[in-house]
Write an enzyme that holds these catalytic residues in place. Sequence first.
Site, PDB file in Angstrom:
ATOM      1  N   ASN A 152     -10.315   2.145  33.915  1.00 45.69           N
ATOM      2  CA  ASN A 152     -11.290   2.827  33.061  1.00 45.69           C
ATOM      3  C   ASN A 152     -11.440   4.311  33.381  1.00 45.69           C
ATOM      4  OD1 ASN A 152     -12.385   1.199  35.320  1.00 45.69           O
ATOM      5  ND2 ASN A 152     -14.200   2.422  34.966  1.00 45.69           N
ATOM      6  N   GLN A 168     -10.866  -2.261  28.937  1.00 46.22           N
ATOM      7  CA  GLN A 168     -10.398  -0.974  28.398  1.00 46.22           C
ATOM      8  C   GLN A 168      -9.135  -1.127  27.562  1.00 46.22           C
ATOM      9  OE1 GLN A 168     -11.819   2.020  28.522  1.00 46.22           O
ATOM     10  NE2 GLN A 168     -13.527   1.432  29.834  1.00 46.22           N
ATOM     11  N   SER A 210     -14.624  -6.745  25.999  1.00 49.10           N
ATOM     12  CA  SER A 210     -15.954  -6.262  25.617  1.00 49.10           C
ATOM     13  C   SER A 210     -15.870  -5.501  24.297  1.00 49.10           C
ATOM     14  CB  SER A 210     -16.479  -5.343  26.718  1.00 49.10           C
ATOM     15  OG  SER A 210     -17.725  -4.826  26.343  1.00 49.10           O
ATOM     16  N   ALA A 211     -16.750  -5.854  23.336  1.00 54.82           N
ATOM     17  CA  ALA A 211     -16.630  -5.323  21.970  1.00 54.82           C
ATOM     18  C   ALA A 211     -16.900  -3.823  21.867  1.00 54.82           C
ATOM     19  CB  ALA A 211     -17.593  -6.082  21.051  1.00 54.82           C
ATOM     20  N   HIS A 212     -17.805  -3.303  22.712  1.00 58.86           N
ATOM     21  CA  HIS A 212     -18.209  -1.910  22.481  1.00 58.86           C
ATOM     22  C   HIS A 212     -17.159  -0.889  22.899  1.00 58.86           C
ATOM     23  CE1 HIS A 212     -19.781  -0.447  26.522  1.00 58.86           C
ATOM     24  NE2 HIS A 212     -19.649  -1.733  26.781  1.00 58.86           N
ATOM     25  N   THR A 232     -28.144 -19.180  23.002  1.00 57.83           N
ATOM     26  CA  THR A 232     -27.846 -19.045  21.571  1.00 57.83           C
ATOM     27  C   THR A 232     -26.867 -17.889  21.358  1.00 57.83           C
ATOM     28  OG1 THR A 232     -30.030 -19.896  21.069  1.00 57.83           O
ATOM     29  CG2 THR A 232     -28.901 -18.701  19.294  1.00 57.83           C
ATOM     30  N   CYS A 248     -21.174   8.217  40.752  1.00 58.69           N
ATOM     31  CA  CYS A 248     -21.432   8.673  42.128  1.00 58.69           C
ATOM     32  C   CYS A 248     -21.307  10.187  42.212  1.00 58.69           C
ATOM     33  CB  CYS A 248     -20.429   8.113  43.125  1.00 58.69           C
ATOM     34  SG  CYS A 248     -20.082   6.402  42.876  1.00 58.69           S
TER      35      CYS A 248
HETATM   36  N1  PLP Z   1     -14.679  -3.545  33.087  1.00 60.32           N
HETATM   37  C1  PLP Z   1     -14.223  -2.331  32.762  1.00 60.32           C
HETATM   38  C2  PLP Z   1     -12.818  -1.937  33.114  1.00 60.32           C
HETATM   39  C3  PLP Z   1     -15.062  -1.436  32.088  1.00 60.32           C
HETATM   40  O1  PLP Z   1     -14.609  -0.214  31.783  1.00 60.32           O
HETATM   41  C4  PLP Z   1     -16.385  -1.849  31.777  1.00 60.32           C
HETATM   42  C5  PLP Z   1     -17.325  -0.911  31.120  1.00 60.32           C
HETATM   43  O2  PLP Z   1     -17.311   0.279  31.340  1.00 60.32           O
HETATM   44  C6  PLP Z   1     -16.795  -3.140  32.121  1.00 60.32           C
HETATM   45  C7  PLP Z   1     -15.915  -3.960  32.781  1.00 60.32           C
HETATM   46  C8  PLP Z   1     -18.165  -3.638  31.794  1.00 60.32           C
HETATM   47  O3  PLP Z   1     -18.229  -4.013  30.434  1.00 60.32           O
HETATM   48  P1  PLP Z   1     -19.632  -4.171  29.693  1.00 60.32           P
HETATM   49  O4  PLP Z   1     -20.173  -2.796  29.477  1.00 60.32           O
HETATM   50  O5  PLP Z   1     -19.304  -4.859  28.399  1.00 60.32           O
HETATM   51  O6  PLP Z   1     -20.500  -5.020  30.544  1.00 60.32           O
END
Ligand code: PLP
Length: 375
Positions: free
Chosen positions: A146, A174, A194-196, A232, A320
């Site tokens: 990421n 990612q 993850s959808a977003h 749900t 950080c």
């Molecule tokens: N794993 C990676 C590589 C991510 O970049 C992120 C979000 O930045 C996550 C997990 C966490 O996903 P979520 O925001 O859907 O909890």
Amino acid sequence: MIYLDNAATTAVCKEAKEAMVPLLEDEYGNPSANYPFGDRAGSIVERARIRMAGMINANPENIIFTSGGTESDNSAVLKIKDIENSHIITTKIEHHAILNTCEYARKKGAEVTYLNVNPDGEINIDELEKSIKENTRLISVMFANNEIGTIEPIAKIGRLARAYGITFHTDAVQAFGHVPINVARMNIDMMSVSAHKFNGPKGVGFLYVRNIDDFEPLIWGGGQENGKRSGTENVAGIAGMEQAAIQSIKNMSYRMQKEQYLRNYLINRVMNEIDDVKLNGHKFKRLPGNANFSFKNINAAKLVEDMGNEGICISAGSACAAAGGKPSQVIMAINVQKEYAYGTVRITISHENTRDEIDRTVEIMKKLIKLQREQ
Ligand code: PLP
């Protein structure tokens, strides 16, 4: 505003919004309810399951809808049977959703090996093989990083894990929707999505699980998701994710080309026009929209803040750095020199960005870096 922080989150696409609104307004039934109003919600969830499974070459019964990447990662690690006596292999550059869950597993008695990466951010397959022990139950290596965008050798890891009979999980948060993924061909046993991160809504995602019968739920309750994840279902979120995924997969090659073009244009301009800068991550085995730079003698947190005041959203290497602490685990793992490490910024491009936006970003960044260095 110029939004160049698409690894943090993305804009919800029109198709996702259009799918979600009727489910929030009129079709708000509970998918578990036993009457047509509920059945309709249930069939929306099941249709999404079928379609999402098809996109990764999986069967629908192997998809568990979750609240997103963090929950999927937690479930993948914490469901290991006899975790107290198990050995887990992961990497030093995972997201904290994996790193902190592995730390928790370690406190419960598990042994965890954190693999090194080379300066490009790639793990070494031989080191992985050498770390395997008799009680290794899980290998968790992210699909793509990421921060620096490096894509790991997933098919090779999958082949090795399968040969040793070890479960292979990949955090594809990612990667999904941005690069092609085939869980069958790549021997992936579990995968977090993850959808977003691909123009869907926040707070929804899924975990793919190949051996679904053996899967121990993390969340217990009313038995939804075939008893594998109670609660749900987020029907509107799931429908939005489905539509966003359809768009991402359908337009993937166009989006990849456009993002790569803008990314390479950005990299060329930055490397040619700003002194004392390093590009982090693999030159070409990287996410199409990711660029990550370390500028010598620059305070990244300040640069990000100043860029923000100019209406440009980018990100420091990690939270950080913003808090004035140590550079992120990723930047440390790839051995960025100290004078550069604190000046690390991530710019993540979407298919909706333009060349003019990149030009403006480079101009402002040049100006702000010059100012900081003169002070
Ligand atoms: N794993 C990676 C590589 C991510 O970049 C992120 C979000 O930045 C996550 C997990 C966490 O996903 P979520 O925001 O859907 O909890």
